[in-house]
Design an enzyme around this catalytic site. Structure first.
Site, PDB file in Angstrom:
ATOM      1  N   LYS A 191      -0.724   5.070   0.857  1.00  0.00           N
ATOM      2  CA  LYS A 191      -1.195   6.450   0.126  1.00  0.00           C
ATOM      3  C   LYS A 191      -1.402   6.356  -1.252  1.00  0.00           C
ATOM      4  O   LYS A 191      -1.709   7.262  -2.079  1.00  0.00           O
ATOM      5  CB  LYS A 191      -0.101   7.667   0.635  1.00  0.00           C
ATOM      6  N   GLY A 228       0.652   0.858 -11.539  1.00  0.00           N
ATOM      7  CA  GLY A 228       2.014   0.028 -11.431  1.00  0.00           C
ATOM      8  C   GLY A 228       2.262  -0.600 -12.669  1.00  0.00           C
ATOM      9  O   GLY A 228       2.321  -0.007 -13.613  1.00  0.00           O
ATOM     10  N   TYR A 229       2.912  -1.749 -12.746  1.00  0.00           N
ATOM     11  CA  TYR A 229       3.362  -2.421 -13.765  1.00  0.00           C
ATOM     12  C   TYR A 229       2.358  -3.465 -14.335  1.00  0.00           C
ATOM     13  O   TYR A 229       2.606  -4.251 -15.186  1.00  0.00           O
ATOM     14  CB  TYR A 229       4.494  -3.581 -13.416  1.00  0.00           C
ATOM     15  N   LYS A 265      -4.190   0.858  -4.672  1.00  0.00           N
ATOM     16  CA  LYS A 265      -3.809  -0.040  -3.638  1.00  0.00           C
ATOM     17  C   LYS A 265      -4.855  -0.014  -2.589  1.00  0.00           C
ATOM     18  O   LYS A 265      -5.494  -1.176  -2.227  1.00  0.00           O
ATOM     19  CB  LYS A 265      -2.262   0.030  -3.236  1.00  0.00           C
ATOM     20  N   ASP A 272       3.811  -4.892   1.630  1.00  0.00           N
ATOM     21  CA  ASP A 272       4.814  -4.377   0.678  1.00  0.00           C
ATOM     22  C   ASP A 272       4.922  -5.259  -0.472  1.00  0.00           C
ATOM     23  O   ASP A 272       4.797  -6.372  -0.363  1.00  0.00           O
ATOM     24  CB  ASP A 272       6.201  -4.233   1.414  1.00  0.00           C
ATOM     25  N   SER A 273       5.013  -4.550  -1.737  1.00  0.00           N
ATOM     26  CA  SER A 273       4.626  -5.392  -2.738  1.00  0.00           C
ATOM     27  C   SER A 273       5.471  -4.677  -4.128  1.00  0.00           C
ATOM     28  O   SER A 273       6.006  -3.705  -3.900  1.00  0.00           O
ATOM     29  CB  SER A 273       3.248  -5.602  -3.294  1.00  0.00           C
ATOM     30  N   LYS A 303      -8.825  -9.160 -11.641  1.00  0.00           N
ATOM     31  CA  LYS A 303      -7.568  -8.924 -11.135  1.00  0.00           C
ATOM     32  C   LYS A 303      -7.582  -9.489  -9.690  1.00  0.00           C
ATOM     33  O   LYS A 303      -6.400 -10.122  -9.318  1.00  0.00           O
ATOM     34  CB  LYS A 303      -7.010  -7.618 -11.022  1.00  0.00           C
ATOM     35  N   HIS A 333      -1.433 -11.083  -6.777  1.00  0.00           N
ATOM     36  CA  HIS A 333      -0.667 -11.533  -5.223  1.00  0.00           C
ATOM     37  C   HIS A 333      -1.336 -11.128  -4.085  1.00  0.00           C
ATOM     38  O   HIS A 333      -1.051 -11.608  -2.895  1.00  0.00           O
ATOM     39  CB  HIS A 333       0.710 -10.758  -5.660  1.00  0.00           C
TER      40      HIS A 333
END
Length: 198
Positions: free
Chosen positions: A10, A156-157, A14, A72-73, A178, A183
């Protein structure tokens, strides 16, 4: 005709990254926000990124009887013994506030020398298909944590994470830049042969 795949997230940022990456495999991604039928929150009870990705993918594949890709990251910081790890999104609280998470991380690393601020983004991607064995792969992006936030791209970060060999944070990279080193991209490369088979 493009094959439809549910992206089990959601998170708009991402979902956008996944849709762009899946497009080159002739796969059309739909996030949980795109679906008309509501999806119950899935409890991520795993202790690793891989376990949580599989839990999400298999639960939603069972509900919709469709192929599901889930990830899941998170961020692992060596000076913090791998924290925030699987709790990256809710590091500063269950509201999953990116700004508060970054502020907590900077506070935790205050006084830590630049050479000791090594970290990595980790992504485990799972594919679940009704009637088939599930697949999961891990990708990483090595780097370090900056002293202050820079950049407005990503989520995010990203404003704090400097990829190895770079002077810019991930948030100072364009989406294409990016996506070429992330990742998530590195995990997708590992499941590329499975995506082709879909």
């Amino acid at each position: 005709m493009m094959k439809k795949v549910i992206i089990a997230t959601k998170n708009n940022g991402k979902a956008k990254e996944f849709k762009e990456m899946l497009g080159k495999y002739d796969l059309e991604g739909y996030s949980l926000l795109d679906l008309k039928e509501p999806v119950e929150d899935i409890k991520e009870t795993g202790t690793t990124f891989e376990e949580n990705a599989l839990i999400k993918a298999e639960a939603i594949a069972s509900q919709f009887n469709l192929t599901v890709i889930a990830d899941d990251s998170g961020l692992e910081v060596d000076a913090l013994n791998g924290e925030p790890g699987i709790y990256s999104a809710r590091y500063a609280g269950i509201e999953k506030d990116d700004q508060k998470n970054m502020e907590k991380l900077l506070l935790a690393l205050s006084g830590v020398n630049p050479e000791d601020r090594t970290a990595r983004f980790v992504c485990a991607i799972a594919i679940a298909r009704p009637g088939s064995d599930s697949i999961v792969e891990r990708g990483t992006c090595e780097g370090s944590i900056a002293k202050e936030q820079k950049g407005t791209q990503g989520f995010g970060y990203d404003p704090l994470f400097i990829p190895s060999g770079e002077s810019r944070t991930m948030a100072e990279h364009t989406p294409d830049e990016k996506n070429s080193i992330s990742h998530r991209k590195n995990a997708l490369v590992k499941i590329e042969k499975h995506l082709k088979d879909l």
